[in-house]
Write an enzyme that holds these catalytic residues in place. Structure first.
Site, PDB file in Angstrom:
ATOM      1  N   GLU A 100      26.779  37.824  -5.406  1.00 20.71           N
ATOM      2  CA  GLU A 100      27.295  37.296  -6.677  1.00 20.71           C
ATOM      3  C   GLU A 100      28.701  36.731  -6.553  1.00 20.71           C
ATOM      4  OE1 GLU A 100      25.667  40.185  -6.415  1.00 20.71           O
ATOM      5  OE2 GLU A 100      23.858  39.769  -7.568  1.00 20.71           O
ATOM      6  N   HIS A 132      20.786  47.200 -15.715  1.00 23.84           N
ATOM      7  CA  HIS A 132      20.092  45.966 -16.102  1.00 23.84           C
ATOM      8  C   HIS A 132      20.107  45.794 -17.615  1.00 23.84           C
ATOM      9  CE1 HIS A 132      18.573  46.738 -12.049  1.00 23.84           C
ATOM     10  NE2 HIS A 132      18.260  45.465 -11.977  1.00 23.84           N
TER      11      HIS A 132
END
Lengths: 483, 312
Positions: free
Chosen positions: A71, A140
């Protein structure tokens, strides 16, 4: 529908939110060859939520790039692309993973224009799916907006409806500054709505009233905006009309729109799925406190996720934690119950029950002085009619001060203890007055016809029994008609 | 072949500016000095192998000689040192040595090292997407080389064979932390094998060696051969910054050994004493003028700090 394909002349189709995101990406890639998409699984798979489905086949693997699982690298490389003059759209699969790239977003992207005094710029979009409600667990499900709304130089956008998802993503791609574009994953398919075909650009930085009302203002965004709308429907059944403001852009905040709405309603409820402390609600409530302190009719309320370290995967736990329509309805009712009268305008407690009584009284055209002294004396004899109802008890006023309402051109000052309305000759013969805040009774004197007029008394039924009201009115009649 | 006369002019000018800044910072005339002494051959060597204004540079903060080669003027360097509005990199917003110039294709450099390495990879990818044959030079220190971001950047560049060159300027210390506590490989260039790119180790005190390796890597990148990792070893002759005390962590005899291989004196020896002296005297005068000019520059209006957070 992209340009070049047949369309129906700007007609609106029903699309889900994820379809609207996909359409914005495709149309911008078609329009501008410098738009590139990069991220994990965005190519062949079409993204884990399918937001980029079909883009690789249509625009090629050179412009829709599957990156390694890194990321920080994705955002850092996108920063370089943006500095080079391209328009990168980086996808971070789950907003939770954005923390790995925070230094690039906070320390670099948001600061490049400022630190180079406008020489270099960073027109970057980072898209991320956020939010709870699908048993994703603590890594998540996060809402990350508050972290990034504390970063001057960044823009943070969170659409609630498909049309805004398309219009705002298009605007974000064309924006000269870096934009974090947050998509609530439960709205991807659950929210469907009309979306303009062809080019559609919405303005970043503007909130939008999606439901009008005058009893309170609910400020929200994303999935919670839809819960707020559901709550507003339930409140309407109770006779409470809530205004719902969709922020759409979280940074920069549309302060004028918030102030305008809350100034009108006097009551504020902020709803977000992000945790409470230092969340967006804190900033919005602070704004109301700074700008509308004297006009707020109740202390504002924040409805938010409690300050817990993660979203649990266990079904009843997650369901209990996520704010929903029932908590919003409760908050709204608390706001209305806890209200105090506004100083600037008359306010009526919607929960107050009223009772009325009417009597005919003989009196001449010139009667006002006599009537006022009769009312004043009756008030002393019936302290409950010269009082204020509160939930802590009925409080009799120490003195009698009559608010005299002589009509629209000479309204009363509103700081009295009892109201007398007398619109004089030519007005209607009978009308029921309203009880003002801080009072328990009001008297209206109708137009004198043939030496007599109808007197109508309205009381706050929570404080004054009907029998007492009747006796009060008879006493006023005696005092006016007597010598 | 490198123009040794030109290289020496850049290196001696960088050294004179550096010495002047160190003295001025110590005298309290400016906030912060970041020495380049010991790194001059690396900057001059790679910058003279690039097409100035065409190729992009994501520089290391000790690359003063490269900045001069690419077109940053001595007065601009000093305006940056004194944090004055004429500082082309940040208008005095950032401390000295946070380079940047869009016109000269020098990336804006932030504080945390080496966040610009991924930017350089993005720039290189962008050049390919735009159909330009410019190469991006990405320089950073041995300290920065240990961060995970560098791995992500080099891996991506190698996968896509991007037109860029990674150059680690290894001066053996990340501020005070010595090489033996930073990495287990004997040369950081060995890491190139892990990414599937060529790795080259050069003597960073020798401008001719640096230039030759740089030219080779730049040519390969431009021709579509992908990135190269170069390790250029050197030694910084002063403390990390004007706020550092290197006597607490570096033995004095180590510095003396490296000073015997001073890159400026090494090149002066090749050039000849007479030619070197002419350039030294000229550099001294230019550095003095730049410092005096920059110190006399006015400050910004405080309200200007509010500009440029967003466009418009």
């Amino acid at each position: 529908m992209a340009r070049g394909e047949p369309n129906d002349g700007g007609a609106e189709r029903q699309l889900t939110l994820v379809e609207a995101v996909r359409e914005a990406l495709a149309e911008e890639m078609e329009r501008d060859p410098t738009v590139v998409v990069l991220g994990e699984d965005v190519g062949l798979l079409g993204g884990v939520f399918r937001a980029t489905e079909g883009l690789s086949a249509r625009f090629g693997a050179g412009r829709v790039v599957d990156t390694p699982m890194a990321e920080l690298g994705i955002v850092g490389i996108a920063v370089g692309l943006a500095m080079r003059g391209l328009r990168p759209v980086a996808e971070i699969q789950f907003a939770d993973f954005l923390h790995a790239a925070a230094d690039q977003l906070i320390g670099e992207a948001a600061r490049i224009r400022w630190r180079s005094a406008g020489d270099w710029t960073c027109p970057l979009v980072v898209r991320a799916a956020y939010g709870a409600g699908f048993r994703g667990g603590p890594y998540h499900s996060q809402s990350v907006e508050a972290f990034y709304c504390h970063v001057p130089g960044l823009k943070v956008v969170a659409p609630s409806f498909p049309a805004d998802a398309k219009g705002l993503l298009t605007a974000a791609i064309r924006d000269p500054d870096p934009v974090l574009f947050l998509e609530h994953k439960l709205t991807y398919r659950a929210v469907k709505g009309p979306v303009p075909a062809g080019e559609h650009v919405a303005q970043i930085g503007r909130a939008h009233v999606v439901r009008s009302g005058d009893a309170l203002t609910i400020v929200s965004y994303g999935r919670m905006l839809h819960e707020s709308l559901a709550a507003a429907e339930q409140l309407a059944d109770l006779g409470i009309e809530a205004e719902v403001l969709d922020l759409r852009t979280l940074l920069p905040l549309d302060r004028p729109a918030i102030i305008e709405s809350v100034r009108r309603t006097g009551r504020l409820c902020v709803v977000h799925e992000d945790t409470l402390t230092m969340g967006l609600g804190a900033e919005i409530v602070a704004l109301a406190a700074e700008r509308l302190a004297g006009e707020l009719r109740a202390p504002p309320i924040r409805v938010a996720m409690p300050d817990i370290a993660g979203i649990p995967v266990q079904d009843p736990l997650e369901d209990a934690l996520i704010p929903g329509r029932h908590r919003i309805v409760d908050a709204a009712r608390t706001l209305l119950r806890g209200s105090r009268p506004a100083r600037s305008a008359a306010a009526y407690d919607a929960a107050a029950a009223e009772a009325s009584s009417v009597v005919e009284v003989a009196m001449p055209e010139e009667h006002l002085e006599r009537a006022l002294s009769a009312v004043e004396r009756a008030c002393r004899e019936f302290p409950v009619c010269n009082a204020e109802f509160t939930w802590d008890g009925i409080k009799a006023h120490d003195a009698v001060r009559i608010d005299l309402d002589l009509g629209p051109r000479a309204p009363c000052r509103g700081d009295g203890t009892f109201t007398v309305t007398d619109f004089g000759p030519g007005s209607s013969a009978l009308g029921l007055p309203a009880v003002r805040p801080g009072q328990t009774a009001a008297l209206r004197i109708g137009a004198v016809r043939d030496g007599a007029a109808w007197l109508a008394l309205t009381v706050d039924h929570r404080a004054v029994d009907g029998a007492v009201a009747g006796r009060f009115l008879r006493r006023v009649k005696e005092l006016i008609e007597g010598d | 072949m490198i123009d040794l006369e030109r290289a020496y002019g850049l290196m001696t000018l960088a050294r004179r500016l550096d010495e002047r800044m160190w003295g001025l910072a110590r005298a309290g005339k400016a906030h912060f000095a970041v020495p380049c002494a010991g790194h001059e051959a690396i900057g001059a060597g790679y910058a003279l192998a690039l097409g100035a204004g065409h190729d992009f540079v994501a520089p290391h903060y000790r690359d003063l000689s490269a900045m001069l080669a690419l077109g940053v003027s001595p007065r601009e360097v000093m305006a940056s040192f004194f944090a004055r509005p004429r500082d082309p990199s940040s208008r005095g917003r950032q401390p000295y040595a946070h380079w940047g110039s869009k016109r000269l294709r020098i990336l804006t450099l932030g504080g945390p090292q080496p966040n610009h390495v991924t930017h350089g990879v993005g720039i290189a990818w962008g050049s390919r997407l735009l159909g330009e044959d410019s190469v991006t030079w990405i320089a950073f220190g041995d300290g920065g080389a240990q961060k995970g971001e560098v791995h992500e950047a080099m891996n991506f560049a190698a996968v896509h064979r991007l037109p860029c060159v990674f150059c680690v300027e290894n001066n053996l210390y990340a501020q005070s932390v010595p090489a033996r506590l930073q990495h287990a490989v004997t040369s950081l260039s060995q890491r190139a094998a892990g990414y599937g790119m060529p790795g080259v180790a050069v003597d960073g005190m020798d401008v001719e060696q640096v230039h030759a390796a740089a030219k080779d890597a730049i040519d390969r990148a431009r021709a579509g051969g992908g990135p190269t990792l170069i390790e250029a070893s050197c030694y910084r002759f002063r403390a990390n910054t004007s706020n550092d005390d290197d006597s607490r962590y570096r033995p004095a005899d180590e510095a003396a050994r490296w000073r015997a291989r001073d890159p400026v004196r090494l090149l002066a020896g090749r050039l000849g004493a007479r030619r070197a002296r002419i350039q030294d005297e000229s550099a001294e005068a230019v550095a003095a003028d730049a410092a005096a000019w920059a110190e006399a520059q006015p400050w910004d209006d405080p309200a200007s700090a509010l500009e440029h957070t967003y466009a418009g």
